[in-house]
Scaffold this active site. Structure first.
Site, PDB file in Angstrom:
ATOM      1  N   HIS A 189      -5.447 -54.725 -44.917  1.00 28.23           N
ATOM      2  CA  HIS A 189      -6.251 -53.569 -44.513  1.00 28.23           C
ATOM      3  C   HIS A 189      -7.402 -53.424 -45.496  1.00 28.23           C
ATOM      4  O   HIS A 189      -7.199 -53.203 -46.685  1.00 28.23           O
ATOM      5  CB  HIS A 189      -5.405 -52.289 -44.498  1.00 28.23           C
ATOM      6  N   CYS A 190      -8.619 -53.579 -44.998  1.00 30.82           N
ATOM      7  CA  CYS A 190      -9.810 -53.535 -45.848  1.00 30.82           C
ATOM      8  C   CYS A 190     -10.325 -52.101 -45.937  1.00 30.82           C
ATOM      9  O   CYS A 190     -10.679 -51.498 -44.919  1.00 30.82           O
ATOM     10  CB  CYS A 190     -10.892 -54.459 -45.284  1.00 30.82           C
ATOM     11  N   VAL A 191     -10.348 -51.573 -47.155  1.00 32.04           N
ATOM     12  CA  VAL A 191     -10.810 -50.199 -47.356  1.00 32.04           C
ATOM     13  C   VAL A 191     -12.301 -50.082 -47.086  1.00 32.04           C
ATOM     14  O   VAL A 191     -12.770 -49.111 -46.485  1.00 32.04           O
ATOM     15  CB  VAL A 191     -10.476 -49.739 -48.793  1.00 32.04           C
TER      16      VAL A 191
END
Length: 342
Positions: A189-191
């Site tokens: 999950h890329c912030v």
């Protein structure tokens, strides 16, 4: 109290005018996107504001600055396209498969025949091959049969069912607690993107990293050229440029490492989650460390990643025991001549 009440009313009006701001997760995602956009504009703006030599060079050779600005715009466009793309969710894939099977079953079943007839069949595309399956007239759904067919015989649906989404997960899928959905071929999950990186957008994510790295390299080169020519002319300008260059250097190191890491994942057909949590993933526990079960060779992995991945619902099955034994066999000179590694 009056000030707090007024601020509350202003905030409520903003939420009514912009419903996306009422969600804290979406607010932080939008704030990160705005910060990234401002960071790019600051670096480019300071460069063109301070460097008069670059402006003169632009007048003499406009193509040079045009190429830089083209890369600048392409990087931002790629970022927003990647952040707005779907990583490929399990629930969407399940609906797609079941709807496809329902439509195909209606077409292949005669109009006078009851819906429970066993003569209908459906064809599902998995890894580029068409697998005919008799799915009508069974208690299990099309999706459940498809998922079970991707695992070794005897696998129970109870061990494959996500406790949060209550849906059977195919191999390489994982539930993301930030998105609260199961993602196909989950990587991470890329912030900064505000979304997951998975089967549907991993290729776009790699291209964004590549473009961002190239833009940072070019911007750093322009900053160093400015310092070499204009050092000690105005100390406050030099201080700003040096500060921005230090931040840019740290970002560039991170981007280069990230680009190399994801390039390695592409060459071996792995994900970040599979590499980091390999011993905890049930379907990878019994496989030797140096064996990549989903790899089809360097050339085929590159081709599938960049050229073939048009369907975000494309699924990969686990290799059987014979295929795993072939993968674990050491390479010989004859294997290299036969391009086994490709």
């Amino acid at each position: 109290m009056t000030i707090r009440y007024s601020c509350g009313r202003v905030r409520d009006r903003c939420y009514n005018a912009f419903p996306c701001l009422s969600d804290p997760a979406r607010r932080s995602s939008l704030a990160l996107k705005a910060a990234l956009l401002m960071l790019h504009l600051v670096y480019a703006g300071v460069l063109f504001l301070f460097d008069t030599d670059l402006i003169e060079k632009t007048k003499r050779e406009p193509w040079y600055t045009a190429l830089y600005l083209l890369l600048f715009v392409a990087t931002l466009v790629q970022y927003f396209v990647t952040s707005g793309s779907s990583p490929g969710y399990v629930l969407d894939a399940m609906r797609y498969v079941n709807d496809t099977n329902t439509i195909f079953g209606k077409i292949s079943t005669p109009s006078k025949q009851p819906a429970s007839s066993k003569n209908g069949s459906t064809v599902i595309t998995v890894e580029g091959s068409q697998l005919g399956r008799n799915l009508l007239g069974s208690n299990a759904t099309s999706w459940t049969k498809l998922v079970l067919d991707m695992y070794p015989p005897g696998t129970s649906t109870r061990s494959l069912t996500c406790t949060y989404c209550n849906v059977e997960q195919p191999p390489r899928a994982k539930h993301c607690h930030d998105c609260d959905r199961c993602v196909l071929q989950f990587d991470h999950h890329c912030v900064w993107l505000g979304t997951c990186v998975g089967l549907g957008n991993h290729s776009r994510f790699w291209w964004y990293i590549c473009e961002e790295t190239a833009l940072c390299l070019w911007t750093g080169f322009l900053y160093i050229t400015y310092l070499r020519v204009n050092i000690s002319r105005a100390w406050w300008k030099d201080a700003i440029i040096i500060l921005l260059l230090v931040i840019l250097s740290i970002s560039l190191i991170f981007l280069l490492l990230l680009l190399l890491f994801h390039s390695y994942l592409i060459l071996t057909n792995q994900t970040t989650y599979e590499l980091v949590r390999r011993r905890r993933i049930p379907y990878l526990r019994g496989i030797p460390e140096r064996v990549y079960p989903f790899s089809k060779g360097l050339c085929r992995n590159l081709y599938n990643f960049f050229c073939v991945r048009s369907n975000i619902y494309e699924l990969e099955r686990l290799p059987n025991a014979q295929e795993l034994e072939e993968m674990s066999r050491p390479y010989t000179c004859l294997d290299f001549l036969r391009c086994r590694c490709c």
